[in-house]
Design a protein around this motif. Structure first.
Motif, PDB file in Angstrom:
ATOM      1  N   ASP A  75       0.843  -1.201   0.000  1.00  0.00           N
ATOM      2  CA  ASP A  75       0.000   0.000   0.000  1.00  0.00           C
ATOM      3  C   ASP A  75       0.878   1.251   0.000  1.00  0.00           C
ATOM      4  N   GLY A  76       0.656   2.115  -0.975  1.00  0.00           N
ATOM      5  CA  GLY A  76       1.437   3.340  -1.093  1.00  0.00           C
ATOM      6  C   GLY A  76       2.752   3.186  -1.839  1.00  0.00           C
ATOM      7  N   ALA A  77       3.056   1.995  -2.308  1.00  0.00           N
ATOM      8  CA  ALA A  77       4.354   1.754  -2.956  1.00  0.00           C
ATOM      9  C   ALA A  77       4.386   2.326  -4.369  1.00  0.00           C
ATOM     10  N   ARG A  78       5.580   2.695  -4.802  1.00  0.00           N
ATOM     11  CA  ARG A  78       5.835   3.039  -6.203  1.00  0.00           C
ATOM     12  C   ARG A  78       6.354   1.777  -6.876  1.00  0.00           C
ATOM     13  N   MET A  79       5.690   1.368  -7.954  1.00  0.00           N
ATOM     14  CA  MET A  79       5.948   0.076  -8.542  1.00  0.00           C
ATOM     15  C   MET A  79       6.528   0.191  -9.953  1.00  0.00           C
ATOM     16  N   VAL A  80       7.477  -0.691 -10.244  1.00  0.00           N
ATOM     17  CA  VAL A  80       7.984  -0.878 -11.608  1.00  0.00           C
ATOM     18  C   VAL A  80       7.162  -2.003 -12.221  1.00  0.00           C
ATOM     19  N   VAL A  81       6.439  -1.715 -13.296  1.00  0.00           N
ATOM     20  CA  VAL A  81       5.476  -2.670 -13.850  1.00  0.00           C
ATOM     21  C   VAL A  81       5.631  -2.767 -15.366  1.00  0.00           C
ATOM     22  N   GLY A 112      16.763   1.893  -7.471  1.00  0.00           N
ATOM     23  CA  GLY A 112      15.951   2.571  -6.465  1.00  0.00           C
ATOM     24  C   GLY A 112      14.740   3.276  -7.024  1.00  0.00           C
ATOM     25  N   VAL A 113      14.349   2.949  -8.256  1.00  0.00           N
ATOM     26  CA  VAL A 113      13.207   3.618  -8.881  1.00  0.00           C
ATOM     27  C   VAL A 113      11.900   3.197  -8.223  1.00  0.00           C
ATOM     28  N   GLY A 114      11.785   1.935  -7.834  1.00  0.00           N
ATOM     29  CA  GLY A 114      10.558   1.440  -7.228  1.00  0.00           C
ATOM     30  C   GLY A 114      10.679  -0.035  -6.908  1.00  0.00           C
ATOM     31  N   LEU A 115       9.568  -0.640  -6.501  1.00  0.00           N
ATOM     32  CA  LEU A 115       9.503  -2.061  -6.200  1.00  0.00           C
ATOM     33  C   LEU A 115       8.880  -2.793  -7.388  1.00  0.00           C
ATOM     34  N   ALA A 116       9.064  -4.118  -7.447  1.00  0.00           N
ATOM     35  CA  ALA A 116       8.502  -4.880  -8.563  1.00  0.00           C
ATOM     36  C   ALA A 116       8.150  -6.284  -8.109  1.00  0.00           C
ATOM     37  N   VAL A 117       7.079  -6.827  -8.686  1.00  0.00           N
ATOM     38  CA  VAL A 117       6.710  -8.224  -8.498  1.00  0.00           C
ATOM     39  C   VAL A 117       7.111  -8.974  -9.756  1.00  0.00           C
ATOM     40  N   VAL A 118       7.940 -10.016  -9.599  1.00  0.00           N
ATOM     41  CA  VAL A 118       8.476 -10.743 -10.756  1.00  0.00           C
ATOM     42  C   VAL A 118       8.288 -12.247 -10.544  1.00  0.00           C
ATOM     43  N   ASN A 119       8.468 -13.008 -11.616  1.00  0.00           N
ATOM     44  CA  ASN A 119       8.458 -14.466 -11.507  1.00  0.00           C
ATOM     45  C   ASN A 119       9.669 -14.935 -10.711  1.00  0.00           C
TER      46      ASN A 119
END
Length: 285
Positions: free
Chosen positions: A184-190, A231-238
């Protein structure tokens, strides 16, 4: 059916573009239209239709393209045997970037070391992979599939959890695992919009009530991982993607695992070259 018309349709099915197909065949676009139109009338079935600005094969068109390529392969094999030469037909493998980078590399390297002409590769997304297998453009396909196709033979290759990539200094890096609410509130790399991974992630975050913003859109796991390292954001990956230096990987508890599948036509295993490659892929995965 005219063998010439079948060969022309196989090329058209590969490109789904009259201009490019006509250029490859070295004939005019009107001549190609005539060949395909005559073939459709002979079969009394539509072979393609328009979806927006794209041309898409009908199921009958996929079947004709598959038959045309199989006919061409059998003819080439017969001529090689008739001339006393070994068949030179390669096995064609279609897969996406993630499969080539993290699943198939060792197998491809080993096969090419034994016989460089034995294998041809197609880089594509999962929809293009399924179309390539259905039309006979590819003998084998590897991808993550949300829905398993009923008309093709499918085997599981490998299953991975979905992982959160986070800079090592980030507060979530201290967790053993994370939940979607933690984002919640995160900046994401998508990935770009409408990519399957992006769509499923957005749906899951919305269902969890986690608000987030797009830090940057990136194509491909290596670039996504690099943006996290910067440090651009977080990411969900395989989970098959290795984290770069300075990045921690934490499993996301409330996301389903990702499974890669091997796909082929039910009749493909009658060819020992295709069977051999499929067995090697399954064994290494």
């Amino acid at each position: 059916m005219s063998p010439d018309a079948l060969a022309a349709f196989a090329v058209f099915a590969e490109h789904l573009n009259f201009t490019r197909a006509a250029e490859r065949l070295r004939i005019s676009q009107p001549a190609l239209h005539v060949k395909i139109g005559k073939l459709a009338r002979e079969l009394d079935r539509p072979l393609y239709h328009r979806v927006g600005r794209r041309l898409v094969l009908t199921p009958e068109g996929e079947a004709v393209a598959r038959f045309a390529r199989a006919h061409d392969e059998r003819l080439a094999q017969f001529l090689a045997e008739f001339a006393g030469a070994a068949p030179r037909r390669p096995v064609v493998l279609a897969a996406g970037q993630g499969a080539y980078l993290y699943l198939l590399g060792d197998t491809i390297r080993a096969v090419l070391a034994e016989e460089p002409t034995r294998l041809r590769l197609i880089n594509c997304d999962h929809r293009q992979m399924l179309a390539a297998v259905r039309t006979g453009q590819a003998h084998l396909g590897v991808s993550v599939l949300d829905v398993l196709p009923e008309d093709l033979t499918v085997a599981e290759l490998a299953t991975f959890p979905q992982m959160l990539f986070v800079p090592e200094g980030h507060r979530l890096a201290r967790r053993r695992s994370v939940g979607l609410r933690d984002l919640d509130g995160a900046r994401m790399v998508v990935p770009p919009q409408h990519r399957p991974h992006r769509v499923l992630l957005e749906q899951a975050l919305r269902a969890a009530g986690a608000g987030w913003t797009v830090a940057v859109e990136a194509e491909g796991w290596p670039l996504i991982a690099q943006f996290v390292a910067l440090g651009v954001g977080l990411a969900v990956v395989n989970g098959c993607v290795p984290p770069p230096a300075g990045v921690a990987a934490r499993p996301v508890r409330d996301l389903p695992p990702i499974t890669y599948h091997l796909v082929h036509q039910p009749s493909a295993m009658s060819d020992p070259r295709i069977t051999g490659l499929a067995q090697r892929i399954l064994a290494r995965a």
